[in-house]
Scaffold this active site. Structure first.
Site, PDB file in Angstrom:
ATOM      1  CB  CYS A 115     -33.854  25.975  15.863  1.00  0.00           C
ATOM      2  SG  CYS A 115     -33.518  24.271  15.302  1.00  0.00           S
ATOM      3  CG  HIS A 209     -29.725  27.693  14.442  1.00  0.00           C
ATOM      4  ND1 HIS A 209     -29.767  27.761  15.816  1.00  0.00           N
ATOM      5  CD2 HIS A 209     -30.195  26.475  14.110  1.00  0.00           C
ATOM      6  CE1 HIS A 209     -30.234  26.628  16.304  1.00  0.00           C
ATOM      7  NE2 HIS A 209     -30.501  25.827  15.292  1.00  0.00           N
ATOM      8  CD  GLU A 211     -28.429  30.955  16.456  1.00  0.00           C
ATOM      9  OE1 GLU A 211     -28.239  29.757  16.724  1.00  0.00           O
ATOM     10  OE2 GLU A 211     -29.465  31.369  15.881  1.00  0.00           O
TER      11      GLU A 211
END
Length: 228
Positions: A115, A209, A211
Site C-alpha cells: 500500500c 493489504h 496481511e
C-alpha cells in the site's frame, strides 16, 4: 533446522498510543504483518523510524524488506502541493523508509512494498501519486475488497497467475511510474495495483493489504527470494 530468512518490516510511529495503564509514544505494527511473514516461512523484525544514515547498516543485516502501509506520503516528496484530502505528513517515516528503499535497491535485497510502501517505492524512483481516488476505501476504518488482474509475464503473475480478490484500503494511487518500474496488476477501474522493477531483482509493490487476507503467495515469494 534450516534458518528462516530475516525479514525487516517498517513501522508506524505514533504519539499517545494506549495499552494497559500506559499512554506513551510507540512504534507500532499491526499484527497482520509479522504473522504474514511468519506464516510465509520468515522471521519478522520491526524497523522503527531511525536516522536515515543508518538505513544501509540495517539493510545489511536483513534477508528481505517489507515497507508497510500507513499514512499518505508527503506530496513535497514528489513535487506536488497537498490535496485537501491528503493526510498530515509523517516525515520521520518518509525519510527513514525512503532511505531503506534506496539501500535495499542498492544492495539487491528482495523488497516488498505494501500500500503506502508501493507508493513510496514509486516516489523513491521519481514517480508521482494521485492524491485522492474514490472507491478503494469505501468505509472509514474498514477494509474492503476488489479484484485485481495480473499482467501476463510479470513477476507478480508468476506468483499469482489468476485474477484475484484482494483486501483493500487506500485513497491514493500511482500516477506516473518511477524510473524502471512497470505496472504488473490493475483494478477494473484502471488503477495500478502492483508495480515491479524488472532490472532490480525481486522488487514488488502491491496496492492492497495481503496481511489482511489468507493468501500467502506474495509474501512467500519475498521469503523465497530472501532465502536465496
Amino acid at each position: 533446522m534450516v534458518a528462516r530468512p530475516l525479514i525487516g518490516v517498517s513501522t508506524y510511529l505514533e504519539s499517545g498510543a494506549r495499552w494497559g495503564v500506559w499512554e506513551l509514544d510507540a512504534a507500532l505494527l499491526p499484527i497482520g504483518y509479522p504473522r504474514l511473514v511468519q506464516r510465509a516461512g520468515g522471521l519478522a523484525a520491526m524497523l522503527p523510524p531511525d536516522d536515515p544514515a543508518h538505513a544501509a547498516a540495517a539493510v545489511a543485516r536483513l534477508d528481505g524488506l517489507v515497507i508497510a502501509g500507513g499514512p499518505d506520503v508527503e506530496p513535497v516528496r514528489y513535487g506536488a502541493e497537498p490535496h485537501p484530502r491528503t493526510g498530515p505528513p509523517a516525515r520521520a517515516r518518509d525519510a527513514w523508509e525512503l532511505a531503506l528503499i534506496d539501500a535495499a535497491l542498492a544492495a539487491g535485497l528482495p523488497l516488498l512494498g505494501i500500500c503506502r510502501g508501493m507508493q513510496l517505492l514509486n516516489v523513491a524512483l521519481g514517480g508521482t501519486l494521485v492524491q485522492h481516488i474514490d472507491g478503494h476505501a469505501e468505509v472509514v476504518g474498514v477494509f474492503g475488497s476488489h479484484r485485481v488482474k495480473p499482467v501476463p509475464g510479470s513477476l507478480y503473475a508468476g506468483v499469482v497467475p489468476e485474477e484475484a480478490s484482494v483486501p483493500t484500503y487506500h485513497h491514493q494511487a500511482v500516477e506516473r511510474l518511477g524510473e524502471g518500474l512497470v505496472a504488473s496488476a490493475y483494478a477494473a477501474d484502471g488503477t495500478v495495483e502492483a508495480v515491479e522493477l524488472p532490472s532490480g531483482g525481486w522488487v514488488l509493490g502491491v496496492q492492497w493489504h495481503p496481511e489482511m487476507g489468507e493468501d500467502l503467495r506474495v509474501m512467500r515469494g519475498l521469503v523465497r527470494a530472501a532465502g536465496g
